[in-house]
Design a protein around this motif. Structure first.
Motif, short mmCIF file in Angstrom:
data_model
loop_
_atom_site.label_atom_id
_atom_site.label_comp_id
_atom_site.label_asym_id
_atom_site.label_seq_id
_atom_site.Cartn_x
_atom_site.Cartn_y
_atom_site.Cartn_z
N UNK A 97 68.66 5.15 -32.18
CA UNK A 97 68.00 6.33 -31.65
C UNK A 97 66.50 6.29 -31.75
N UNK A 98 65.94 5.30 -32.43
CA UNK A 98 64.50 5.17 -32.56
C UNK A 98 63.88 4.48 -31.35
N UNK B 162 72.71 1.22 -37.57
CA UNK B 162 73.38 2.49 -37.29
C UNK B 162 72.79 3.63 -38.09
N UNK B 163 72.93 4.84 -37.56
CA UNK B 163 72.31 6.01 -38.19
C UNK B 163 72.79 6.22 -39.62
N UNK C 104 65.20 5.41 -27.50
CA UNK C 104 66.58 5.81 -27.76
C UNK C 104 67.45 4.57 -27.96
N UNK C 105 67.11 3.78 -28.94
CA UNK C 105 67.75 2.47 -29.16
C UNK C 105 69.24 2.62 -29.44
N UNK C 106 70.00 1.68 -28.89
CA UNK C 106 71.44 1.58 -29.12
C UNK C 106 71.74 0.32 -29.92
N UNK C 107 72.89 0.31 -30.57
CA UNK C 107 73.25 -0.85 -31.39
C UNK C 107 73.33 -2.12 -30.56
N UNK D 106 64.74 -1.28 -42.15
CA UNK D 106 64.04 -0.20 -41.46
C UNK D 106 63.50 0.78 -42.49
N UNK D 107 62.20 0.78 -42.66
CA UNK D 107 61.57 1.69 -43.59
C UNK D 107 60.95 2.88 -42.87
#
Length: 1180
Positions: A320-321, A393-394, A362-365, A435-436
């Motif tokens: 989603x980022x 993943x979220x 809106x990144x997807x896996x 991911x920080x």
């Protein structure tokens, strides 16, 4: 959908399409009119030809021949793309297409000597079941005719156009019957006439508008000009046009580079466009004056293929980022088109709306994977290095909290009860980014990187039997800010003939000067984190050596890589008469003919201003002869070129030469035109290479070889900058048969998986074949280097599938300036030691450099480069992999076949309570007990210990916290090292023992004076201590208790003492470099020297006397002779004691009972002491 697909093709078709072709391709209604409630369908993609030879011909007739059932009889549309999924219209190539004939691209029609891309096509067909039979309908429409004339002829009016078609049948029709087709015979469309002609409104300050009202002309005025290259050589045949009308050629330059344009107004700001093949287009302004004649001087630069200066970087994001991937290239001309690929598939520009940079929102896996950009200009294309995008993943953790297994080797005398294992699992965190929390997520390079690293550690105690050993074990991992190590490249630049150093040479990275070599030719370069390809050019201001560009490999994990750079000495100049024809031989091997020759016609030399030079020329031509294998290390660049598809591909050479022409009087550099390069084909052992011969030049800024033109005739300095000294490569060609060779490096000859070395530079020299494809050991064709990682290294090499010895190679390994040994091949070939199983090992003919002569060095091996047969199971497990199996080579398991190198450094051991890998600085953990408290600066400390004795002795330093409240009495680590024999002094050896330096700990809050104990592991007694060291320790309290004569204890000095104290301290940004320098000084016994031979008489801190123990115990045979009764009685008692049987002692010898008891007690105690001493010595 059908209509979209048809129109899609018209967007992709490129040039040279007639109106009829456009109508045929843009006919979406045909499919709809011939079918009811059905849709058009597309065939699969066809690729039956490749662009070699005359071009790429995807003819419909040939496609039907191979795939008869898969193509309909009358396709309604066609789509064409390259195999990289680039639309044909975006390639800039000249192509042709027809629905009747198919698609074709001719190589000779392409601009600037390019060849066609590799295309594939597909066709749109009427509905059917896919087998082609339903497409063969009996009734069908013919093609539309051309549009008729417009119904009106009045200017600026609207009318009607019509076109017609006929209904035909593929089956014979009875008389008077006509085919029945659905639809209309006639089609109509609206048309318009051109606007009415108006009078030219252009206003000219001087002269008048021309006939088409496109510019102002001045009758009688002449614009004259001259065109030169950057070296002053006249450029003939250049096209001259107005910038506003570049396709209208007004003039061409003559042999002197001159041109003239009539009727050009002098007061107008006229812009001229000047173009020539292999030169970058140039736009210049005409100077105005009032004399009736204007003059223009233009300088053309040669075209340079695009070169990536900013590569996309690895990123980690949550689902989603969003993310930004950047790419930037330079070249001449500048690249004007960018394409982005995801896992090899072209991304749709209309969907992602990208240019140089790619933004994903809106990144997807499923968007995880490798991304790279491809950019192109009229000069060529280039691909960037791939960047890995990881989408998490979220609800998934950013970092796996469970540590990975990580085995730490224990000291030799540490035997864990119950396991007897020499290893302990201390755990470690996975070495990957996570991911920080970023302050801003749309940067080319993230402001800070986050990595999976240690969250918590627990102190465990290892039971070593006779003592306990503490260790910090990783128990949990989490996402933290990455450790940013300093990346260094070090080395030394010396001549290839006699190792004379390049003193105070200039170092260029790109166009910027970045440093100077030292008095011994040494250099150190700090590498920025975003560097992908490091090209360094070494320039000798004294002109003794040729300019040498090098492409350096480096370790992004922070390891300092050492490069031994060799440069060629310039040949002494010879005098040439510029007004005469001259020739210079290439190649000076004694007893051998020259490889080639330079032919320089008369009056070919030019000054910087373009004037012909007349006089004596000082000509120096330095040739790198591949018949001399010692020159391989002096190879400039990395022998790679960029293909038309943008891929970096390898070359092999038949020789390289560097030219330097100068004015005899003022030493100015001269340009030369019309130089011929001749190659003696007798030196080309593979005759199929001769038609592919080309001449290449090395771009010193990019390190990439660029094609100069046909081999038989070339201009050696055409268009090059005066300061720029280029090296030329003759007889070079691309070889498609390539492989990878798997090599690993180890700490010792035990070849343990846990003792693999990273950061080792592995080099492979391809040897030149001789007649019959067997290799000539004196000649080389290519030189490559790769750095070992956690899973070894894969080196590219030329190979052959038919003849095992068609290509051979020498392989070497170097770590920090130290050459590693290869696995032995004599006196007997052992596959378990070499690392390659039989029978493939015999086919590769592995031989270490000392195979036939034991006096030679052991630091290289030679192999046949036999391409593996994929149908032979024995050859599918390495160590040689096909070129397309790079991932299989890089990810090969440890037990797969591979070649081996190892360090000749025995009896050395290092133990850290907080584990740390010096080859990977990112494994550093901030802890009070970390051996290195600062990951940006590493301080190595050594104490020199002299041993007087016949044998070499193991010496241990035990390092504890001394004065810091958090570490007092706690172990930092252990260091073991065996003393090294001094070859100049009998019964003397010495050791350089590392100890924990005193100083600030990782929190930079308080100094800790480390408590150091130096203890020889033998029967040793301390005999002397360095007086200056003693005085220093007394004057800098607190003072450690030092009453043990078998060892030495001190609180380590804070000051960097020198050789006069026997203490050696070096600080560097890399731990291995700091230790190597300190050890070299310690061996030499000086504070600024370096030696690999131990000098035990200088720079000593401690001296121990370690005599051999004398054995005074009598043998059993001697005791039986001197006292047989007592000896037999004692043997019987010992046997009963071993069986656990208690018996009454009987008197054998006439001794009083008390005396006998005392004697036996002494004997038993003496025996027990001897047993204990034996066990103790065995443990030691």
């Amino acid at each position: 959908r059908c209509q979209y697909r048809t129109l899609l093709f018209t967007d992709y078709i490129m040039v040279r399409l007639t109106a009829k072709q456009a109508n045929q391709l843009n006919s979406p209604t045909r499919c709809r009119q011939n079918t009811i409630r059905q849709y058009c369908s597309w065939t699969s993609w066809f690729n039956i030809d490749h662009p070699g030879g005359n071009g790429d011909f995807e003819r419909l007739e040939a496609i039907r021949f191979y795939y008869r059932e898969r193509v309909c009889a009358r396709p309604t549309a066609m789509e064409v793309r390259t195999t990289d999924w680039v639309a044909a219209a975006d390639t800039g190539e000249v192509v042709h297409s027809s629905l009747d004939k198919g698609f074709w691209c001719v190589n000779k029609e392409q601009p600037q000597g390019r060849i066609c891309s590799n295309y594939h096509v597909r066709f749109q067909c009427p509905p059917g079941n896919g087998n082609g039979r339903d497409w063969e309908r009996s009734d069908y429409w013919s093609d539309w005719s051309e549009w008729g004339p417009c119904s009106t002829s009045v200017c600026n009016d609207v009318g009607i156009q019509t076109r017609h078609r006929k209904c035909l049948s593929s089956q014979p029709m009875p008389l008077l019957l006509v085919p029945a087709c659905q639809g209309h015979h006639t089609d109509r469309r609206e048309c318009s006439t051109p606007p009415c002609t108006v009078k030219c409104q252009m206003s000219c300050t001087e002269g008048r508008p021309n006939d088409d009202c496109s510019r102002c002309v001045c009758q009688g005025h002449v614009l004259r000009g001259e065109v030169h290259s950057v070296t002053g050589v006249p450029v003939s045949g250049a096209w001259v046009a107005l910038a506003g009308q570049p396709k209208v050629i007004l003039a061409r330059t003559n042999s002197k580079g001159h041109f003239q344009l009539p009727d050009i107004c002098s007061t107008s700001s006229t812009l001229l466009s000047i173009r020539k093949e292999k030169f970058a287009p140039l736009t210049v302004a005409a100077a105005s004056n009032t004399t009736g004649i204007s003059w223009v001087k233009a300088v053309l630069k040669t075209t340079e293929k695009p070169y990536i200066v900013k590569h996309p970087e690895d990123k980690v994001r949550y689902e989603g980022g969003r993310v930004l991937l950047c790419c930037k290239a330079t070249g001449s001309p500048m690249p004007d088109k960018y394409y982005w690929y995801h896992n090899g598939t072209l991304l749709d520009r209309k969907v992602y709306k990208y240019e140089e940079d790619l933004v994903l929102r809106d990144l997807k896996l499923e968007q995880s994977g490798h991304y790279y950009c491809k950019t192109s200009s009229s000069a060529g294309s280039i691909k960037s290095s791939p960047a890995l995008l990881t989408v998490i993943g979220k609800w998934s953790p950013a970092c796996n909290p469970i540590p990975e297994p990580h085995l730490i080797r224990m000291p030799v005398d540490c035997v864990q009860p119950g396991t007897d294992s020499p290893f302990y699992n201390a755990g470690r965190c996975p070495q990957n980014k996570c991911a920080g929390s970023l302050d801003y997520d749309l940067r080319c390079r993230d402001g800070m990187g986050f990595c999976c690293s240690v969250q918590t550690m627990e102190t465990r105690t290892i039971d070593c039997g006779s003592y306990n050993l503490p260790i910090k074990m990783v128990t949990q991992c989490s996402c933290h800010k990455c450790v940013e190590p300093t990346v260094l490249v070090r080395g030394r630049v010396v001549s290839a003939d006699n190792s004379e150093p390049l003193r105070f040479g200039h170092i260029y990275i790109g166009k910027e000067r970045s440093g100077t070599t030292g008095f011994q030719g040494d250099f150190t370069l700090h590498i920025t984190p975003d560097t992908q390809r490091l090209v360094v050019n070494f320039v000798d201001p004294s002109q003794k050596f040729i300019d040498t560009p090098k492409v350096f490999i480096f370790d992004k994990k922070g390891g300092s890589i050492y490069h031994d750079v060799r440069v060629m000495r310039k040949q002494l100049p010879v005098d040439l008469n510029a007004g005469e024809n001259n020739s210079i031989d290439l190649g000076e091997i004694k007893g051998e003919d020259p490889i080639g020759q330079l032919l320089i016609p008369a009056n070919s030399f030019h000054k910087d201003n373009g004037d012909v030079y007349e006089g004596t020329v000082k000509a120096s031509v330095t040739f790198i002869d591949p018949r001399n294998i010692t020159t391989a290390a002096a190879t400039p660049g990395d022998l790679n070129f960029v293909s038309d598809d943008g891929d970096m591909l390898p070359l092999r050479t038949y020789g390289m030469f560097s030219v330097d022409f100068r004015d005899e009087s003022n030493k100015d550099v001269l340009g030369a035109g019309g130089v011929q390069v001749l190659l003696d084909t007798q030196h080309v052992k593979m005759q199929e290479h001769i038609p592919k011969m080309k001449l290449w030049s090395l771009n010193p800024e990019t390190g990439v070889w660029e094609e100069e033109g046909g081999f038989s005739y070339t201009t050696t300095t055409s268009g090059r900058n005066k300061r720029e000294e280029r090296t030329f490569l003759i007889g070079n060609m691309e070889i498609r048969e390539r492989c990878y060779v798997k090599v690993r490096a180890y700490m010792s000859d035990k070849f343990l998986q846990t003792e693999q070395l990273e950061g080792v530079v592995i080099s492979l020299i391809n040897l030149e074949p001789k007649p019959g494809f067997s290799s000539n050991p004196r000649a080389w064709g290519r030189f490559d280097s790769v750095i070992t990682g956690a899973n070894g290294a894969c080196l590219p090499a030329f190979c052959d599938a038919r003849t095992p010895d068609a290509y051979t190679a020498y392989v070497t390994a170097m770590m920090g300036g130290e050459e590693l040994e290869a696995a032995p091949s004599s006196p007997k070939m052992n596959p378990n030691i070499i690392g390659v199983s039989q029978p493939y090992l015999d086919k590769l003919n592995y031989q270490r450099s000392d195979h036939d002569d034991q006096a030679l060095k052991k630091t290289a091996f030679k192999i046949n480069l036999a391409k593996p047969n994929q149908n032979n199971f024995d050859e599918t497990n390495g160590p040689i992999y096909p070129y397309q199996s790079l991932l299989a080579c890089e990810n090969a398991p440890f037990d797969a076949n591979h070649f081996r190198f190892f360090r000749v450094e025995k009896d050395k051991y290092e133990y850290n309570v907080v584990p740390f890998e010096e080859t990977d600085l990112t494994t550093w953990t901030g802890d009070y007990l970390s051996w290195w408290p600062n990951p940006q600066e590493f301080r190595a400390c050594y104490i020199k210990v002299r041993i007087n004795g016949q044998k070499e002795v193991m010496i241990r330093s035990r390092n504890l916290g001394g004065t810091h409240r958090e570490t007092t009495g706690q172990l930092y680590g252990i260091r073991d090292i065996r003393s090294t024999r001094d070859m100049r002094e009998a019964n003397t050896s010495a050791a350089c023992v590392e100890f924990k330096c005193s100083g600030m700990l990782f929190d930079q809050a308080e100094v800790d004076r480390s408590l150091i104990t130096v203890l020889p592991q033998a029967n040793c007694r301390k005999t002397s201590t360095n007086r200056l060291l003693q005085e220093y320790l007394i004057k800098h309290p607190p003072t450690a208790l030092n009453n043990d004569t078998h060892g030495f204890t001190m609180l380590a000095p804070v000051d960097p003492l020198g050789h006069n104290y026997g203490i050696y301290t070096v600080t560097d940004q890399n731990p291995r470099v700091a230790k190597e320098i300190a050890i070299g000084r310690c061996f030499d016994g000086t504070s600024d020297g370096f030696s690999r031979e131990m000098k035990a008489e200088t720079g000593i801190a401690l001296t121990f006397h370690c005599p051999e123990r004398k054995i005074n115990r009598e043998s059993l045979f001697q005791r039986l002779q001197t006292n047989p009764g007592q000896t037999l009685s004692q043997m019987a008692r010992d046997m009963r004691e071993m069986e656990g049987v208690q018996v009454r002692r009987s008197r054998v010898v006439a001794f009083p009972s008390e005396q006998q008891g005392r004697t036996q007690s002494r004997r038993v105690s003496s025996t027990s002491r001897r047993r204990m001493n034996i066990r103790s010595s065995q443990r030691q």
